[in-house]
Design a protein around this motif. Structure first.
Motif, PDB file in Angstrom:
ATOM      1  N   VAL A 304      25.862  10.493  26.785  1.00 20.06           N
ATOM      2  CA  VAL A 304      25.893  11.866  27.293  1.00 20.06           C
ATOM      3  C   VAL A 304      26.671  12.693  26.281  1.00 20.06           C
ATOM      4  O   VAL A 304      27.866  12.463  26.065  1.00 20.06           O
ATOM      5  CB  VAL A 304      26.557  11.935  28.679  1.00 20.06           C
ATOM      6  N   LEU A 305      25.993  13.642  25.660  1.00 24.64           N
ATOM      7  CA  LEU A 305      26.579  14.458  24.603  1.00 24.64           C
ATOM      8  C   LEU A 305      26.946  15.839  25.115  1.00 24.64           C
ATOM      9  O   LEU A 305      26.500  16.261  26.188  1.00 24.64           O
ATOM     10  CB  LEU A 305      25.581  14.599  23.453  1.00 24.64           C
ATOM     11  N   SER A 306      27.717  16.550  24.321  1.00 24.79           N
ATOM     12  CA  SER A 306      28.089  17.926  24.634  1.00 24.79           C
ATOM     13  C   SER A 306      27.229  18.888  23.826  1.00 24.79           C
ATOM     14  O   SER A 306      26.985  18.666  22.630  1.00 24.79           O
ATOM     15  CB  SER A 306      29.565  18.144  24.291  1.00 24.79           C
ATOM     16  N   THR A 307      26.784  19.949  24.462  1.00 24.38           N
ATOM     17  CA  THR A 307      26.047  20.988  23.736  1.00 24.38           C
ATOM     18  C   THR A 307      26.953  21.699  22.738  1.00 24.38           C
ATOM     19  O   THR A 307      26.462  22.450  21.891  1.00 24.38           O
ATOM     20  CB  THR A 307      25.461  22.018  24.712  1.00 24.38           C
ATOM     21  N   ARG A 308      28.262  21.461  22.823  1.00 23.58           N
ATOM     22  CA  ARG A 308      29.223  22.077  21.917  1.00 23.58           C
ATOM     23  C   ARG A 308      29.551  21.183  20.718  1.00 23.58           C
ATOM     24  O   ARG A 308      30.508  21.437  19.999  1.00 23.58           O
ATOM     25  CB  ARG A 308      30.493  22.442  22.693  1.00 23.58           C
ATOM     26  N   ASP A 309      28.770  20.143  20.553  1.00 26.14           N
ATOM     27  CA  ASP A 309      28.898  19.228  19.418  1.00 26.14           C
ATOM     28  C   ASP A 309      27.767  19.525  18.441  1.00 26.14           C
ATOM     29  O   ASP A 309      26.587  19.509  18.822  1.00 26.14           O
ATOM     30  CB  ASP A 309      28.809  17.779  19.921  1.00 26.14           C
ATOM     31  N   VAL A 325      24.732  18.189  27.651  1.00 24.99           N
ATOM     32  CA  VAL A 325      25.120  19.063  28.753  1.00 24.99           C
ATOM     33  C   VAL A 325      26.393  19.792  28.333  1.00 24.99           C
ATOM     34  O   VAL A 325      27.190  19.269  27.539  1.00 24.99           O
ATOM     35  CB  VAL A 325      25.348  18.235  30.045  1.00 24.99           C
ATOM     36  N   ASP A 326      26.581  20.988  28.843  1.00 17.80           N
ATOM     37  CA  ASP A 326      27.814  21.722  28.566  1.00 17.80           C
ATOM     38  C   ASP A 326      28.923  21.156  29.448  1.00 17.80           C
ATOM     39  O   ASP A 326      28.866  21.287  30.677  1.00 17.80           O
ATOM     40  CB  ASP A 326      27.619  23.212  28.858  1.00 17.80           C
ATOM     41  N   PRO A 327      29.948  20.525  28.880  1.00 17.36           N
ATOM     42  CA  PRO A 327      30.979  19.896  29.708  1.00 17.36           C
ATOM     43  C   PRO A 327      31.823  20.904  30.478  1.00 17.36           C
ATOM     44  O   PRO A 327      32.507  20.524  31.436  1.00 17.36           O
ATOM     45  CB  PRO A 327      31.821  19.118  28.689  1.00 17.36           C
ATOM     46  N   LEU A 328      31.787  22.178  30.064  1.00 13.76           N
ATOM     47  CA  LEU A 328      32.523  23.178  30.817  1.00 13.76           C
ATOM     48  C   LEU A 328      31.835  23.528  32.137  1.00 13.76           C
ATOM     49  O   LEU A 328      32.442  24.145  33.009  1.00 13.76           O
ATOM     50  CB  LEU A 328      32.693  24.458  29.985  1.00 13.76           C
ATOM     51  N   ASP A 329      30.581  23.110  32.275  1.00 16.00           N
ATOM     52  CA  ASP A 329      29.852  23.262  33.538  1.00 16.00           C
ATOM     53  C   ASP A 329      30.024  21.957  34.320  1.00 16.00           C
ATOM     54  O   ASP A 329      29.252  21.008  34.164  1.00 16.00           O
ATOM     55  CB  ASP A 329      28.372  23.537  33.254  1.00 16.00           C
ATOM     56  N   ALA A 330      31.071  21.895  35.133  1.00 20.04           N
ATOM     57  CA  ALA A 330      31.434  20.646  35.818  1.00 20.04           C
ATOM     58  C   ALA A 330      30.300  20.130  36.694  1.00 20.04           C
ATOM     59  O   ALA A 330      30.057  18.922  36.763  1.00 20.04           O
ATOM     60  CB  ALA A 330      32.700  20.867  36.646  1.00 20.04           C
ATOM     61  N   ARG A 331      29.610  21.017  37.367  1.00 18.81           N
ATOM     62  CA  ARG A 331      28.525  20.583  38.254  1.00 18.81           C
ATOM     63  C   ARG A 331      27.371  19.987  37.455  1.00 18.81           C
ATOM     64  O   ARG A 331      26.785  18.981  37.857  1.00 18.81           O
ATOM     65  CB  ARG A 331      28.044  21.751  39.110  1.00 18.81           C
ATOM     66  N   LEU A 333      27.555  18.563  34.482  1.00 19.60           N
ATOM     67  CA  LEU A 333      27.991  17.263  33.978  1.00 19.60           C
ATOM     68  C   LEU A 333      27.974  16.224  35.085  1.00 19.60           C
ATOM     69  O   LEU A 333      27.522  15.085  34.874  1.00 19.60           O
ATOM     70  CB  LEU A 333      29.398  17.385  33.380  1.00 19.60           C
ATOM     71  N   ALA A 334      28.418  16.594  36.284  1.00 23.72           N
ATOM     72  CA  ALA A 334      28.398  15.658  37.411  1.00 23.72           C
ATOM     73  C   ALA A 334      26.973  15.241  37.754  1.00 23.72           C
ATOM     74  O   ALA A 334      26.712  14.068  38.073  1.00 23.72           O
ATOM     75  CB  ALA A 334      29.085  16.281  38.620  1.00 23.72           C
ATOM     76  N   ARG A 335      26.026  16.182  37.679  1.00 25.57           N
ATOM     77  CA  ARG A 335      24.629  15.837  37.970  1.00 25.57           C
ATOM     78  C   ARG A 335      24.074  14.830  36.978  1.00 25.57           C
ATOM     79  O   ARG A 335      23.354  13.894  37.344  1.00 25.57           O
ATOM     80  CB  ARG A 335      23.758  17.105  37.971  1.00 25.57           C
ATOM     81  N   VAL A 336      24.409  15.018  35.705  1.00 26.14           N
ATOM     82  CA  VAL A 336      23.932  14.078  34.688  1.00 26.14           C
ATOM     83  C   VAL A 336      24.517  12.686  34.932  1.00 26.14           C
ATOM     84  O   VAL A 336      23.800  11.681  34.878  1.00 26.14           O
ATOM     85  CB  VAL A 336      24.305  14.584  33.277  1.00 26.14           C
ATOM     86  N   LEU A 337      25.798  12.616  35.232  1.00 24.49           N
ATOM     87  CA  LEU A 337      26.442  11.325  35.494  1.00 24.49           C
ATOM     88  C   LEU A 337      25.863  10.681  36.755  1.00 24.49           C
ATOM     89  O   LEU A 337      25.642   9.469  36.803  1.00 24.49           O
ATOM     90  CB  LEU A 337      27.952  11.510  35.636  1.00 24.49           C
TER      91      LEU A 337
END
Length: 379
Positions: A304-309, A325-331, A333-337
């Motif tokens: 799971v990568l960050s769109t900010r990378d 996924v943008d990790p600053l969007d907690a929801r 990131l939670a959906r992906v996990l």
């Protein structure tokens, strides 16, 4: 110039990774040495050569050093500015060289390139990405210096298409001198094929524990996961200034039984952590071109990568088992996990895709890119 099979290639860089611990550079430089047995890698004169006896390290460099921190938004890249001394330049001048390899736009790159041009030697310049992404100066004077250095290099090797556009459009590098392909990667140990054993899904965070790397965001997202039939655990491998705060966050979120901190491991030791994991998570809030994702891919794990990378797009386009996924969007990131917990078929499918990692990020492929660039310059 010597025959093509006996090129004297000199790699000049001011530093190699965090604290000059070669880490992933050890793999890349080992491949460089295999392909150019008469080559040399310049390091500082007090470097512990005995640590890497298999590498052609040459302690030619001496520096004037001063602390230099670079800010990118709210984050800071810490480091040192290393300026080669006249003694270092004299040693470069005397060292037998056919092709010089320089990295980015550091003072070491500039001084060694000037020496090479003075001797009418060939220069290969490696550019990983636009330096402004990690706080490099982007004003008129800095850009003019970078243009002069890049345009005089005989071959410029960049990591991806985005950096190729930067080299063409901003630096004015001619198309016939430009080559595209990764020259850095990370492949610790022998990769192992993962499988779903039906137990808890094992997430892995393997990076330094600093705010920019985003572990606090991952912990918040994990705490927000709904109940699933599958349990999960998180292994945290790494250390840094945020460790105490992160351990407190784990306790406050009630995740003590699920999250384990293992501390820092050497690069040679992390293969076992990847082998144990099901999914690697890299929630950085900002990275120039992080090698963490390449390391996960080469370890044959979904990531799971960050769109900010800056590397995320490159990895996803390769067909790897990766999602951004943008990790600053907690929801989000939670959906992906949650997708790895609520759907056993998805986890099994991602592990199967990951079992065949893209060849373009292997150490062998990186070595081939370097060799092709060096031989093109020699011609």
């Amino acid at each position: 110039m010597t025959g093509s099979d006996h090129l004297r290639v000199v790699w000049a860089s001011g530093a190699f990774g965090f604290g000059d611990d070669l880490a992933y550079f050890r793999e890349v430089l080992g491949e460089f040495a295999r392909r150019f047995p008469e080559g040399a890698v310049l390091v500082r004169e007090d470097y512990p050569l005995e640590r890497y006896p298999e590498l052609p390290l040459a302690p030619d460099l001496r520096f004037w050093v001063r602390r230099r921190d670079r800010s990118v938004g709210e984050f800071t890249y810490t480091g040192n500015l290393r300026i080669p001394t006249p003694r270092a330049a004299w040693r470069m001048l005397r060292r037998p060289t056919d092709v010089l390899v320089i990295v980015e736009f550091t003072p070491t790159a500039m001084v060694s390139a000037a020496v090479a041009h003075l001797r009418r030697r060939r220069v290969v310049q490696l550019i990983e990405s636009d330096p402004s992404f990690r706080g490099g100066r982007d004003d008129r004077v800095a850009t003019a210096v970078k243009k002069a250095l890049a345009r005089r290099s005989h071959v410029v090797l960049v990591s991806n298409d985005r950096t190729a556009r930067y080299a063409r459009e901003r630096l004015g590098v001619r198309a016939e001198r430009l080559r595209v392909g990764p020259y850095l990667t990370s492949q610790p140990g022998e990769p192992s094929t993962g499988s779903d054993d039906g137990g808890p899904v094992r997430f892995l965070f393997l990076n330094s524990l600093q705010r920019r790397k985003g572990l606090h965001l991952l912990l918040a997202a994990l705490a927000d996961l709904p109940q699933h039939s599958r349990d999960w655990t998180l292994d945290v491998v790494g250390d840094g200034p945020e460790r105490a705060a992160l351990e407190r966050q784990v306790a406050e979120l009630g995740l003590t039984e699920r999250v384990r901190f293992h501390g820092r491991r050497s690069h040679d030791e992390v293969a076992v952590d990847y082998a144990r994991a099901h999914v690697v998570v890299c929630p950085t809030q900002g990275d120039y071109r992080s090698l963490a994702g390449f390391e996960a891919v080469n370890a044959r794990r979904p990531v799971v990568l960050s769109t900010r990378d800056g590397a995320a797009e490159e990895i996803i386009e390769s067909g790897a088992a990766a999602v951004a996924v943008d990790p600053l969007d907690a929801r989000a990131l939670a959906r992906v996990l949650a997708g790895f917990l609520g759907d056993d078929a998805n986890l099994a499918r991602q592990l199967e895709i990951a079992s065949a990692s893209p060849d373009r990020f292997s150490v062998d492929a990186v070595g081939a890119n370097l060799e092709a660039a060096i031989r093109a310059a020699a011609r």
